[in-house]
Design a protein around this motif. Structure first.
Motif, PDB file in Angstrom:
ATOM      1  N   UNK A  21       2.044   6.947   5.681  1.00 36.75           N
ATOM      2  CA  UNK A  21       2.373   5.590   6.133  1.00 36.75           C
ATOM      3  C   UNK A  21       1.167   4.702   5.925  1.00 36.75           C
ATOM      4  N   UNK A  22       1.380   3.397   5.919  1.00 38.90           N
ATOM      5  CA  UNK A  22       0.302   2.456   5.621  1.00 38.90           C
ATOM      6  C   UNK A  22       0.296   1.323   6.638  1.00 38.90           C
ATOM      7  N   UNK A  23      -0.852   0.680   6.759  1.00 42.90           N
ATOM      8  CA  UNK A  23      -0.886  -0.508   7.619  1.00 42.90           C
ATOM      9  C   UNK A  23      -1.818  -1.552   7.033  1.00 42.90           C
ATOM     10  N   UNK A  24      -1.672  -2.794   7.507  1.00 44.63           N
ATOM     11  CA  UNK A  24      -2.659  -3.820   7.207  1.00 44.63           C
ATOM     12  C   UNK A  24      -3.031  -4.487   8.512  1.00 44.63           C
ATOM     13  N   UNK A  25      -4.295  -4.875   8.632  1.00 42.56           N
ATOM     14  CA  UNK A  25      -4.800  -5.470   9.862  1.00 42.56           C
ATOM     15  C   UNK A  25      -5.594  -6.713   9.471  1.00 42.56           C
ATOM     16  N   UNK A  26      -5.056  -7.894   9.735  1.00 43.53           N
ATOM     17  CA  UNK A  26      -5.694  -9.178   9.387  1.00 43.53           C
ATOM     18  C   UNK A  26      -5.929  -9.325   7.888  1.00 43.53           C
ATOM     19  N   UNK A  27      -5.339  -8.497   7.052  1.00 43.41           N
ATOM     20  CA  UNK A  27      -5.743  -8.492   5.644  1.00 43.41           C
ATOM     21  C   UNK A  27      -5.061  -9.574   4.811  1.00 43.41           C
ATOM     22  N   UNK A  28      -3.865  -9.981   5.234  1.00 43.55           N
ATOM     23  CA  UNK A  28      -3.171 -11.056   4.521  1.00 43.55           C
ATOM     24  C   UNK A  28      -3.302 -12.352   5.312  1.00 43.55           C
ATOM     25  N   UNK A  29      -3.058 -12.257   6.610  1.00 38.30           N
ATOM     26  CA  UNK A  29      -3.172 -13.406   7.504  1.00 38.30           C
ATOM     27  C   UNK A  29      -3.986 -12.970   8.719  1.00 38.30           C
TER      28      UNK A  29
ATOM     29  N   UNK B  52       0.841  -1.214   0.000  1.00 38.19           N
ATOM     30  CA  UNK B  52       0.000   0.000   0.000  1.00 38.19           C
ATOM     31  C   UNK B  52       0.870   1.256   0.000  1.00 38.19           C
ATOM     32  N   UNK B  53       1.964   1.227   0.779  1.00 40.09           N
ATOM     33  CA  UNK B  53       2.848   2.393   0.827  1.00 40.09           C
ATOM     34  C   UNK B  53       3.482   2.638  -0.540  1.00 40.09           C
ATOM     35  N   UNK B  54       3.715   1.562  -1.305  1.00 40.57           N
ATOM     36  CA  UNK B  54       4.320   1.704  -2.633  1.00 40.57           C
ATOM     37  C   UNK B  54       3.295   2.167  -3.665  1.00 40.57           C
ATOM     38  N   UNK B  55       2.126   1.517  -3.681  1.00 38.92           N
ATOM     39  CA  UNK B  55       1.128   1.803  -4.713  1.00 38.92           C
ATOM     40  C   UNK B  55       0.482   3.175  -4.498  1.00 38.92           C
ATOM     41  N   UNK B  56       0.346   3.595  -3.252  1.00 38.82           N
ATOM     42  CA  UNK B  56      -0.260   4.905  -2.977  1.00 38.82           C
ATOM     43  C   UNK B  56       0.505   6.023  -3.675  1.00 38.82           C
ATOM     44  N   UNK B  57       1.811   5.814  -3.879  1.00 37.24           N
ATOM     45  CA  UNK B  57       2.626   6.850  -4.510  1.00 37.24           C
ATOM     46  C   UNK B  57       3.098   6.434  -5.895  1.00 37.24           C
ATOM     47  N   UNK B  58       2.494   5.376  -6.440  1.00 40.04           N
ATOM     48  CA  UNK B  58       2.911   4.924  -7.766  1.00 40.04           C
ATOM     49  C   UNK B  58       1.705   4.542  -8.600  1.00 40.04           C
ATOM     50  N   UNK B  59       1.907   3.577  -9.480  1.00 44.03           N
ATOM     51  CA  UNK B  59       0.828   3.141 -10.354  1.00 44.03           C
ATOM     52  C   UNK B  59       0.014   2.031  -9.704  1.00 44.03           C
ATOM     53  N   UNK B  60      -1.270   2.051  -9.923  1.00 39.94           N
ATOM     54  CA  UNK B  60      -2.152   0.983  -9.431  1.00 39.94           C
ATOM     55  C   UNK B  60      -2.012  -0.186 -10.400  1.00 39.94           C
ATOM     56  N   UNK B  61      -1.442  -1.327  -9.942  1.00 39.37           N
ATOM     57  CA  UNK B  61      -1.245  -2.434 -10.877  1.00 39.37           C
ATOM     58  C   UNK B  61      -2.590  -3.023 -11.279  1.00 39.37           C
ATOM     59  N   UNK B  62      -2.739  -3.432 -12.554  1.00 38.19           N
ATOM     60  CA  UNK B  62      -4.002  -4.057 -12.935  1.00 38.19           C
ATOM     61  C   UNK B  62      -4.002  -5.513 -12.489  1.00 38.19           C
TER      62      UNK B  62
ATOM     63  N   UNK C 112     -10.083   4.167  -0.947  1.00 41.90           N
ATOM     64  CA  UNK C 112     -10.146   5.095   0.192  1.00 41.90           C
ATOM     65  C   UNK C 112      -8.890   4.987   1.056  1.00 41.90           C
ATOM     66  N   UNK C 113      -8.476   3.732   1.269  1.00 41.13           N
ATOM     67  CA  UNK C 113      -7.291   3.516   2.093  1.00 41.13           C
ATOM     68  C   UNK C 113      -6.067   4.200   1.488  1.00 41.13           C
ATOM     69  N   UNK C 114      -5.974   4.172   0.146  1.00 38.89           N
ATOM     70  CA  UNK C 114      -4.838   4.796  -0.546  1.00 38.89           C
ATOM     71  C   UNK C 114      -4.785   6.303  -0.283  1.00 38.89           C
ATOM     72  N   UNK C 115      -5.968   6.934  -0.289  1.00 40.57           N
ATOM     73  CA  UNK C 115      -6.018   8.368   0.008  1.00 40.57           C
ATOM     74  C   UNK C 115      -5.472   8.646   1.396  1.00 40.57           C
ATOM     75  N   UNK C 116      -5.860   7.780   2.316  1.00 37.22           N
ATOM     76  CA  UNK C 116      -5.395   7.924   3.685  1.00 37.22           C
ATOM     77  C   UNK C 116      -3.867   7.780   3.772  1.00 37.22           C
ATOM     78  N   UNK C 117      -3.357   6.789   3.036  1.00 35.88           N
ATOM     79  CA  UNK C 117      -1.904   6.556   3.043  1.00 35.88           C
ATOM     80  C   UNK C 117      -1.184   7.802   2.528  1.00 35.88           C
ATOM     81  N   UNK C 118      -1.725   8.389   1.464  1.00 30.67           N
ATOM     82  CA  UNK C 118      -1.090   9.581   0.903  1.00 30.67           C
ATOM     83  C   UNK C 118      -1.129  10.734   1.912  1.00 30.67           C
TER      84      UNK C 118
END
Lengths: 251, 499
Positions: free
Chosen positions: A181-189, A143-153, A171-177
């Protein structure tokens, strides 16, 4: 304004294709099939790219791979190994302060490539996962990378019931910008969280992200709350220190 | 941003000064051993003639003051936030200065400088001083450099006899400037070839044989004690850079060791409270001495060219634009394609000690690409380490079970994996790769009670990465066989009429 130049677009497609496999090499036939272009067209593009050093062949008439000139363009491209070397001290310090494992990631196609991994400092048995690929949309690094770069398809796989859908992600990306900084909560594991902040080069371009990950019990005050601000401050401080090392910050 | 000083609670730090071959650095550490701040300044490398390397000691002192100031400023600290200064330094580099004015009488002669080559040959057999000093007669050590200055600087011997000038290695030069005291520590003294390894004092026979006046030598102290103060802060440790790294890796037990990868590579193993004399081309040296406690000795295996080969590949061959890119280039191929690179640029160091050797690239065929060469460059560091580890194992009678590594090259994952493969033991990097500075900080912190003891320091040591061996034994054996054949091809290259 004139439209896009088709041959440059095609040349870019060829380079992207060769870049995807890392050290991978492709023949004219393979490229023409993958891009649905006529062989002579592909051949012409490759000849030109070869002349400027952007692609090369190990043997004449053999397969093509990315050329050294591409790597030497440098300013627009930060070598992952270089990033690791520059970040070594600061990723160590982050791991010690946060008492959690640290990873540094860069975008690689649609995924986050782990270019550096520091073990959680408890001397438990852990395995280096440098070189591993992570899904961008379910990790703080991504998220920290994509928020400031290209959204991969491509489709965004759901890993847990907490994995964000595209609308939530937007929405989360706007927040990161906003926060940087970015976070994930239970989103991957389920039960795990991560925090990451962007690393910038001397032009202010985001070239990587550094972050920590671990169980929510250690990272968060409660299981449904974002990671503790103390940890966030360590992560951001590390990101700033690495950026400074890259010449991205003057202080 | 908080820098660690919380309201109402005063948090002190330890500042380590690393006076290195190419630059001086100051790193500020917190109580957990974490880095709070770093500052660095490079100094000029002076090359008056081929083989001669000098530094301006005054420039170095100016830089040291600047990096201390910068490191404090980066973290918004003042001298009152620092509990102690520790010093670690390039070893063997020799400076002589005027006791009254503090002016150096000549540029400092750097450890790499080979001007004492002819002098060394007149001093006799290579092993003449080995029993007393632990060292073979070679150009690196300070004693011969000091003798050269006395013989070649106008009027210097007379001034030395009148007690007007002082000798020191870089630790001594800095401590004299910082505190006004003329002292050195046992680890730096052990590299002068003038100290007796058993008594840990200047050896009359060595001092006389070298022909240097004893009055100009500093007092030999432990590595961890308060030598004096600078800006009100105790200056409380001095360790040669490799010994500092051993200390920073908390190798406090006999048998524990580390290998530091910089320009060269230095493997040191703690041998406990007795010096062990090597039968296999290693050096015997002092590891450290904490205050009044007995000294810990070490065996040292030095490899001259490791990171320097990557730098050479970058600067002289130009196939990469940064040292880190060698990994990217090396990963474009799966193996070395049969090519082996022995970087005997100035002869072979441990365990061979052949000054007549010069570098070779062996196994060249038309198949070899730049990727293969990049592999061979990286692999050279690993094979050279293997040779030194084999010598260590033979001398100590105990096989190394894990290699602790540090230094800049540990950022290279391909090299670290290959190192583990050819040694067939796990390779472990600690969480602070800056072990040289950390060791100086630890020794200083112990002296002022900032840390309670070596157990607390050991508890600070954490694994940051580990590489496990995964190479087939047959592949390893074949590779080592080829490497040894390549090494054979380097020796005897230099002839009488070569310079």
């Amino acid at each position: 304004m004139p439209g896009p130049i088709q041959s440059i677009q095609r040349a870019a497609e060829v380079l992207k294709l060769l870049a995807h496999g890392g050290a991978h090499q492709l023949s004219v036939g393979e490229i023409s099939r993958a891009l649905d272009l006529a062989k002579p067209t592909v051949h012409g593009i490759l000849r030109t790219l070869q002349e400027v050093g952007f692609v090369e062949q190990e043997v004449e008439g053999g397969k093509y791979r990315l050329g050294a000139a591409l790597f030497q363009i440098g300013t627009s491209y930060l070598d992952g190994n270089e990033l690791r070397a520059k970040a070594l001290n600061w990723s160590d310090t982050l791991a010690m302060r946060a008492r959690e494992a640290v990873r540094i990631g860069v975008m690689h196609g649609k995924h986050v490539l782990v270019v550096h991994h520091v073990f959680r400092p408890d001397n438990s048995r852990q395995t280096l996962d440098t070189g591993a690929l992570l899904p961008w949309h379910a990790t703080a690094l991504g998220k920290a990378l994509v928020a400031f770069g290209e959204w991969p398809d491509g489709d965004l796989q759901s890993f847990t019931r907490h994995t964000l859908n595209p609308d939530q992600l937007y929405l989360a990306m706007n927040e990161v910008r906003d926060r940087d900084w970015a976070y994930d909560l239970h989103e991957l594991v389920e039960g795990e969280a991560s925090v990451a902040a962007p690393i910038r080069d001397r032009r202010g371009v985001v070239v990587g992200a550094i972050g920590i990950s671990g169980p929510v019990e250690r990272l968060c005050d409660s299981p449904d709350q974002p990671p503790r601000l103390e940890l966030v401050s360590y992560v951001r401080e590390a990101a700033r220190s690495v950026s400074r090392e890259l010449g991205g910050l003057s202080w | 941003m908080s820098n660690g000083s919380h309201k109402g609670v005063h948090v002190a730090y330890i500042a380590a000064i690393d006076q290195g071959t190419t630059s001086s650095r100051c790193i500020v550490f917190d109580q957990s051993g974490g880095i709070v701040s770093v500052a660095q300044r490079e100094h000029r490398q002076i090359f008056p003639k081929p083989g001669w390397v000098e530094h301006d000691a005054t420039e170095i002192w100016t830089n040291v003051q600047a990096v201390v100031r910068d490191a404090l400023a980066h973290a918004s600290l003042s001298f009152s936030d620092i509990a102690a200064f520790g010093i670690t330094n390039q070893r063997e580099t020799t400076v002589v200065w005027d006791k009254a004015t503090g002016e150096p009488v000549h540029s400092a002669i750097v450890w790499q400088d080979t001007r004492t080559d002819a002098l060394i040959r007149t001093l006799g057999d290579q092993d003449r001083f080995r029993e007393r000093s632990g060292l073979p007669l070679a150009t690196y050590f300070s004693g011969p450099k000091l003798r050269w200055l006395l013989d070649n600087v106008d009027g210097l011997r007379a001034r030395a006899d009148r007690g007007e000038v002082l000798f020191g290695t870089m630790d001594t030069w800095l401590i004299w400037n910082l505190t006004g005291r003329h002292v050195t520590d046992v680890t730096n003294a052990s590299r002068t070839m003038l100290m007796n390894l058993e008594t840990l004092d200047w050896d009359s026979e060595l001092v006389d044989a070298m022909g240097v006046p004893r009055e100009m030598l500093p007092e030999i102290r432990s590595s961890s004690e308060v030598y004096g103060t600078y800006e009100g802060v105790p200056v409380a440790s001095a360790l040669g850079d490799q010994q500092a790294a051993l200390f920073g890796q908390t190798c406090f037990e006999p048998g524990e060791g580390k290998c530091t990868y910089g320009t060269g590579a230095f493997l040191l193993i703690n041998t406990g409270d007795q010096p062990v004399h090597s039968q296999n081309g290693l050096l015997t040296t002092v590891g450290y001495k904490i205050g009044e406690q007995p000294a810990a000795y070490a065996l040292e295996g030095a490899v001259a060219v490791t990171g320097a080969l990557v730098q050479w590949f970058r600067d002289k061959v130009g196939l990469i634009s940064s040292a880190a890119e060698i990994e990217t280039l090396a990963r474009t191929v799966d193996d070395n394609g049969g090519a082996y690179f022995v970087p005997a640029f100035s002869g072979l160091f441990a365990p061979h000690w052949r000054s007549d050797a010069r570098g070779v690239i062996a196994g060249l065929t038309g198949y070899i690409s730049r990727g293969h060469l990049a592999r061979a460059v990286l692999e050279a560091s690993a094979w050279q380490t293997r040779e030194v580890v084999d010598a260590m194992n033979a001398d100590s009678g105990v096989d190394l079970t894990t290699l602790r590594v540090d230094g800049g090259m540990t950022a290279n994952n391909l090299l670290m994996q290959f190192l583990s493969d050819v040694l067939d033991v796990p390779v472990v990097r600690p969480i602070v790769a800056e072990t040289t500075c950390l060791g100086a900080a630890y020794a200083a912190g112990l002296a002022v009670g900032y840390w309670s003891g070596t157990d607390e320091l050991k508890a600070n040591w954490h694994k940051a990465a580990e590489w496990e061996p995964s190479m087939e034994p047959a592949v390893r054996d074949k590779g080592y066989r080829k490497w040894k054949k390549a090494v054979e091809r380097t020796v005897g290259w230099m002839d009488e009429d070569d310079d």
